[in-house]
Design a protein around this motif. Structure first.
Motif, short mmCIF file in Angstrom:
data_model
loop_
_atom_site.label_atom_id
_atom_site.label_comp_id
_atom_site.label_asym_id
_atom_site.label_seq_id
_atom_site.Cartn_x
_atom_site.Cartn_y
_atom_site.Cartn_z
N MET A 1 38.45 17.19 22.63
CA MET A 1 38.04 16.23 21.64
C MET A 1 36.83 16.79 20.90
SD MET A 1 36.53 12.38 22.26
CE MET A 1 38.10 11.56 22.25
N LYS A 2 36.83 16.60 19.58
CA LYS A 2 35.72 17.01 18.74
C LYS A 2 35.32 15.83 17.85
CE LYS A 2 34.26 21.15 16.72
NZ LYS A 2 34.59 22.49 16.35
N VAL A 3 34.03 15.58 17.74
CA VAL A 3 33.53 14.42 17.01
C VAL A 3 32.59 14.86 15.89
CG1 VAL A 3 32.26 12.26 17.21
CG2 VAL A 3 33.59 13.08 19.13
N THR A 4 32.78 14.26 14.72
CA THR A 4 31.87 14.50 13.60
C THR A 4 31.53 13.17 12.94
OG1 THR A 4 33.72 14.88 12.07
CG2 THR A 4 32.75 16.83 13.10
N VAL A 5 30.39 13.16 12.24
CA VAL A 5 29.98 11.99 11.47
C VAL A 5 29.75 12.43 10.03
CG1 VAL A 5 28.14 10.31 11.09
CG2 VAL A 5 28.91 10.79 13.40
N ASP A 6 30.34 11.72 9.10
CA ASP A 6 30.09 11.95 7.68
C ASP A 6 28.80 11.21 7.34
OD1 ASP A 6 29.93 12.00 4.92
OD2 ASP A 6 32.04 11.58 4.61
N GLN A 7 27.69 11.93 7.31
CA GLN A 7 26.39 11.29 7.11
C GLN A 7 26.23 10.71 5.71
OE1 GLN A 7 23.68 14.35 8.54
NE2 GLN A 7 23.69 13.41 10.56
N ASP A 8 27.03 11.18 4.75
CA ASP A 8 26.97 10.61 3.40
C ASP A 8 27.65 9.24 3.35
OD1 ASP A 8 25.62 12.82 2.38
OD2 ASP A 8 27.49 13.86 1.92
N THR A 9 28.57 9.00 4.27
CA THR A 9 29.29 7.72 4.32
C THR A 9 28.62 6.72 5.25
OG1 THR A 9 31.35 8.93 3.94
CG2 THR A 9 31.55 6.71 4.81
N CYS A 10 27.91 7.20 6.25
CA CYS A 10 27.28 6.35 7.26
C CYS A 10 26.36 5.31 6.62
CB CYS A 10 26.47 7.23 8.23
SG CYS A 10 25.58 6.31 9.50
N VAL A 11 26.43 4.07 7.12
CA VAL A 11 25.59 2.98 6.61
C VAL A 11 24.52 2.56 7.62
CG1 VAL A 11 27.35 2.11 5.02
CG2 VAL A 11 27.24 1.20 7.36
N ALA A 12 24.32 3.35 8.65
CA ALA A 12 23.25 3.15 9.63
C ALA A 12 23.33 1.82 10.37
CB ALA A 12 21.88 3.31 8.95
N SER A 13 24.52 1.39 10.70
CA SER A 13 24.68 0.12 11.41
C SER A 13 24.33 0.22 12.89
CB SER A 13 26.10 -0.41 11.26
OG SER A 13 26.99 0.36 12.04
N GLY A 14 24.45 1.42 13.46
CA GLY A 14 24.12 1.61 14.87
C GLY A 14 25.23 1.24 15.84
N GLN A 15 26.39 0.86 15.34
CA GLN A 15 27.50 0.49 16.22
C GLN A 15 27.93 1.65 17.11
OE1 GLN A 15 28.76 -2.73 16.45
NE2 GLN A 15 26.96 -3.11 15.19
N CYS A 16 27.88 2.86 16.57
CA CYS A 16 28.30 4.03 17.35
C CYS A 16 27.36 4.26 18.54
CB CYS A 16 28.37 5.27 16.48
SG CYS A 16 26.82 5.69 15.63
N VAL A 17 26.08 4.06 18.33
CA VAL A 17 25.11 4.25 19.41
C VAL A 17 25.33 3.21 20.51
CG1 VAL A 17 22.66 4.31 20.00
CG2 VAL A 17 23.43 5.27 17.82
N GLY A 31 18.01 5.96 9.95
CA GLY A 31 19.03 5.33 10.78
C GLY A 31 20.41 5.94 10.70
N ILE A 32 20.57 6.98 9.92
CA ILE A 32 21.88 7.62 9.79
C ILE A 32 22.28 8.24 11.13
CG2 ILE A 32 23.14 9.49 8.62
CD1 ILE A 32 22.57 7.03 6.85
N ALA A 33 23.55 8.11 11.47
CA ALA A 33 24.05 8.60 12.75
C ALA A 33 24.05 10.12 12.83
CB ALA A 33 25.46 8.07 12.99
N VAL A 34 23.78 10.61 14.03
CA VAL A 34 23.89 12.03 14.34
C VAL A 34 24.70 12.16 15.63
CG1 VAL A 34 21.76 12.74 13.19
CG2 VAL A 34 21.68 12.05 15.56
N VAL A 35 25.40 13.26 15.74
CA VAL A 35 26.20 13.52 16.94
C VAL A 35 25.37 14.37 17.90
CG1 VAL A 35 28.32 14.55 17.83
CG2 VAL A 35 28.34 13.43 15.62
N LEU A 36 25.16 13.85 19.09
CA LEU A 36 24.42 14.57 20.12
C LEU A 36 25.33 15.50 20.91
CD1 LEU A 36 22.35 11.61 21.60
CD2 LEU A 36 21.58 13.32 19.93
N GLU A 37 26.58 15.12 21.04
CA GLU A 37 27.54 15.88 21.84
C GLU A 37 28.84 16.02 21.04
OE1 GLU A 37 29.47 15.63 26.31
OE2 GLU A 37 27.86 14.26 25.78
N PRO A 38 28.97 17.09 20.24
CA PRO A 38 30.14 17.24 19.37
C PRO A 38 31.48 17.38 20.11
CG PRO A 38 28.47 18.90 18.88
CD PRO A 38 27.99 18.13 20.06
#
Length: 64
Positions: A1-17, A31-38
């Protein structure tokens, strides 16, 4: 599994965290999401899929 976040699309809701705090975090400045473990472990796969599902901006991509 590989995970990425489109930081231009992210609305900083924090749901992923909230869904997968070991895999996602948010930048302090905006507040933009970042991936700690890709490439999360199989044990975290369900949480990562949940994070992608609840993202209001659909900014999380999961490749199996």
């Amino acid at each position: 599994m590989k995970v990425t976040v489109d930081q231009d699309t992210c609305v900083a809701s924090g749901q992923c965290v909230m869904a997968a705090e070991d895999v996602f975090d948010q930048r302090d400045e905006d507040g933009i999401a970042v991936v700690l473990e890709p490439e999360p472990s199989p044990e975290r796969a369900a949480d990562v899929r949940q994070a992608a599902a609840v993202c209001p901006a659909l900014a999380i991509a999961v490749q199996e």
